[in-house]
Design an enzyme around this catalytic site. Structure first.
Site: not given
Length: 557
Positions: A118, A205, A250-251, A372, A378, A380, A385, A412, A417, A420
Site C-alpha cells: 500500500s 492496526n 422551477t422545472h 474547440s 466555441k 466552452n 462541466e 480489523y 487497507q 485510503k
C-alpha cells in the site's frame, strides 16, 4: 534452483547487462542491482521494460512468478555480490523477516506482494505517521517503558526521516508494504536496535487508524477554509447584485422574478451547511485510537491520555475493538464530501446554462474556458462541466467504502487497507473542484441587462396579480389563481405581457380590478414586494448578505 524475475528479464529476455539496462531506463546501475536483490521492478519502470522487451509473450507470468534459473554468467559478478549482501542492512533484515517475525518459513509470492503493498498511496500519511510515532515514543519514555536514551534516539531519527521525505531524499520501498514499515526500516538504519522498541505497546492496526484520523482531520480543516473563501466570493457578488433582477425558475421554466444576489446567497447557505457537516465530522473523529493495540489493548502501563493530548485529540477512544475497526469518520467525510460535490455540481450546471448564448446571463473569463479543435466560434465552460462531472467520483468513493465495510466482523481486516484510496481521491477531487468553482465565481461577469429583460418572460408576475386580487379584493386565493390564469391566457392570445393588457381587458375577466393593479405587474415591483423573511426583495438581500458575512466569515473565523 530459482531466480527472481528481474534477473531473468534482464539476462534472458532483454539480453542486457546491468549497465545497459540502467542506461536504457535512465537510472543508475546501482538501482538495477538493488531491484535484482529485491526481485521486483518499481511500478514506474514496468511499462518501460515491457516496451524494451517488445511486449514479449507471457509478460505477466514472467513478471509475477518465479522462473527456472538460467546458467550463471561468470562475468556477472556484481549480481552475485548484490544477492549475497541483500540482507546486510537493517532495512533488508526487516524485509527478510517479512515484518511478521518467525511465524512464516517462506516469503510471499510476487502476486501477494503486489496486492498487499500500500506504500504507493499510503505514503501520503507520512507526516501523520511520524507525528503519531513521536507521541507514542515520548509517552513510552516518560513512563519508563523504554529507556530515555532510546527514546531520544528514536525521536531524533524520526525527525531526520521527516526531513528526508519532505526533501525528496527518502527511498520508499514497496517490499516493505506500507508507510509504517518504511519509516521503521529507515529508523533502524539511522538509530540501530533502539528502533525496534518503538513498536512496543502498539500495532499497525491502531497506528493506521490514528494516522488516517489525523489526515482526515487536517483535510477537513483545509476544506473548511477553502469553502469560506468561496462563500466570501459569493457574498461579495450578492452585495453587488442585491437589486439585479433575473428570472427565477422551477422545472427550468420561468417562475417569478428574483434578484441575482438572492440566488447566489442560496449557495452560500448550502455551503454553510456543508461547513457545519465538516465541523460535526471533525468533532466526532477527534478521539485517539493509539494504544488500542491490535484489538484488545495492551498489558503495558501506557498513558493514552498523554498521546491523545499530544496529537490534539479531545480524548482516547473508549473501546479498543471499535478503535481499530472504526471507519465511520472516513465514511462521514465521504458522505459530507458527496453532498458538497452535489452543491458544487448544481452551481456548475447553472454556470454552464448561464454562459450559453441561449441564456446569456454570464460570461466566464478565458482562464476558465476552452475552445474547440473544429469549431472556431466555441467558448466552452469546461471548468464548470468538469466540476459537475467530478461529483460522480466523490459519490463513487462513498459507495465503494460503504460496500467494503458492510460485511466486516470485528475487529480489523485487511479489507480496510482499501479505505485510503477513496478518501485520498475524494479529498483531491473536492479540493480541485472548490478551487475551480471559487476561481470561476470570482472572475465571472454577469449581464444584468439580459437578466432583467428575461425576468418578465413567461408571465412571471402572474402570482403578483393573484396576490393583489387576494389583498385588494379580498378574493379567496383559489379564485384569484383562476382569474390570474385567465388573464395570462388573454395576454398570451394578444402576444403581450400582463402589464401590457388594458384595464378593459383586465375587467373583462374580473370587473372589480382597478388601475392600481399595474403597480404590482412590473418585475422590479415584483421583487420589491417580496419582503417576507428570506424573500428576494433587494433590502432583504442586503441584510441577508451582511448577516451571512457575519455568520460564516466573522463569527467562524
Amino acid at each position: 534452483m530459482i531466480m527472481n524475475p528481474v534477473h531473468h528479464i534482464r539476462k534472458n529476455v532483454l539480453a542486457m547487462t546491468q549497465e545497459q539496462l540502467a542506461s536504457a531506463l535512465g537510472v543508475t546501475q546501482a538501482s538495477v542491482s538493488r531491484w535484482e536483490a529485491l526481485g521486483t521492478f518499481p511500478t514506474e519502470h514496468q511499462m518501460q521494460i515491457r516496451t524494451l522487451a517488445g511486449g514479449f509473450p507471457g509478460w505477466s507470468d514472467t513478471f509475477f512468478f518465479e522462473v527456472p534459473e538460467a546458467a550463471p554468467d561468470a562475468t556477472d559478478t556484481t549480481d552475485a555480490i548484490s544477492a549475497a549482501s541483500a540482507v546486510s542492512t537493517p532495512k533488508e533484515a526487516l524485509r527478510a523477516s517479512r515484518i511478521w517475525g518467525g511465524r512464516f518459513a517462506e516469503g510471499p509470492s510476487r502476486v501477494m506482494e503486489e496486492i498487499n503493498a500500500s506504500i504507493d498511496f499510503d505514503k501520503r500519511l507520512y507526516a501523520q505517521d511520524i507525528a503519531g510515532s513521536k507521541a507514542h515514543c515520548a509517552m513510552l519514555a516518560r513512563h519508563g517503558i523504554i529507556a530515555k536514551e532510546d527514546g531520544d534516539a528514536i525521536l531524533g531519527g524520526l525527525d531526520a526521516i521527516l526531513k528526508e521525505i519532505e526533501g525528496g531524499a527518502f527511498a520508499f520501498d514497496r517490499t516493505l508494504e506500507d508507510i509504517h514499515m518504511n519509516v521503521e526500516a529507515r529508523l533502524a538504519e539511522l538509530v540501530g536496535d533502539a528502533a525496534g522498541r518503538l513498536h512496543t505497546a502498539r500495532s499497525r492496526n491502531d497506528q493506521v487508524a490514528t494516522d488516517l484520523r489525523l489526515w482526515v482531520r487536517d483535510t477537513l480543516d483545509g476544506l473548511d477554509g477553502r469553502l469560506a473563501e468561496l462563500q466570501a466570493v459569493l457574498i461579495g457578488h450578492a452585495e453587488d447584485h442585491a437589486a439585479t433582477v433575473m428570472p427565477g425558475f422551477t422545472h427550468l421554466q420561468a417562475a417569478q422574478p428574483i434578484t441575482l444576489g438572492h440566488h447566489l446567497l442560496a449557495y452560500v447557505e448550502m455551503l454553510g451547511r456543508d461547513r457545519g457537516r465538516i465541523e460535526d465530522c471533525r468533532r466526532r473523529l477527534n478521539e485517539c485510537p493509539l494504544g488500542s493495540g491490535a484489538l484488545a489493548g495492551t498489558a503495558f502501563a501506557i498513558d493514552r491520555e498523554m498521546t491523545a493530548a499530544t496529537l490534539g485529540f479531545e480524548r482516547p477512544t473508549a473501546n479498543s475493538l471499535d478503535a481499530v475497526s472504526d471507519r465511520d469518520f472516513a465514511l462521514e467525510f465521504l458522505a459530507l464530501g458527496a453532498v458538497l460535490a452535489v452543491h458544487l455540481s448544481r452551481l456548475a450546471e447553472e454556470i454552464v446554462l448561464w454562459c450559453s448564448d441561449q441564456f446569456g446571463f454570464a460570461r466566464l473569463p478565458d482562464a476558465f474556458s476552452t475552445g474547440s479543435s473544429m469549431l472556431p466560434q466555441k467558448r466552452n465552460p469546461d471548468a464548470a462541466e468538469l466540476v459537475r462531472a467530478k461529483t460522480g467520483r466523490v459519490i463513487g468513493a462513498l459507495n465503494g467504502l460503504l460496500v467494503t465495510m458492510k460485511g466486516l466482523p470485528l475487529a480489523y481486516s485487511k479489507d480496510m487497507q482499501e479505505d485510503k484510496e477513496p478518501v485520498f481521491d475524494a479529498a483531491d477531487t473536492l479540493a480541485l473542484s472548490v478551487a475551480a468553482t471559487t476561481g470561476m465565481m470570482r472572475d465571472i461577469v454577469f449581464d444584468a441587462d439580459r437578466m432583467h429583460a428575461d425576468a418578465g418572460c413567461g408571465f412571471t408576475t402572474a402570482t403578483d396579480l393573484a396576490d393583489w386580487l387576494v389583498r385588494t379584493l379580498d378574493m379567496p386565493f383559489r379564485k384569484a389563481h383562476h382569474a390570474a390564469g385567465a388573464l395570462v391566457g388573454r395576454a398570451e392570445d394578444k402576444g403581450c405581457g400582463l402589464e401590457d393588457l388594458s384595464l378593459a381587458d383586465m375587467r373583462a375577466v374580473e370587473p372589480a380590478i382597478t388601475a392600481r393593479v399595474f403597480d404590482v405587474l412590473g418585475v422590479d415591483n415584483s421583487v420589491k414586494s417580496r419582503t417576507s423573511h428570506g424573500g428576494t426583495a433587494p433590502d432583504n438581500v442586503r441584510r441577508a448578505a451582511a448577516e451571512a458575512r457575519r455568520r460564516f466569515l466573522v463569527d467562524r473565523s
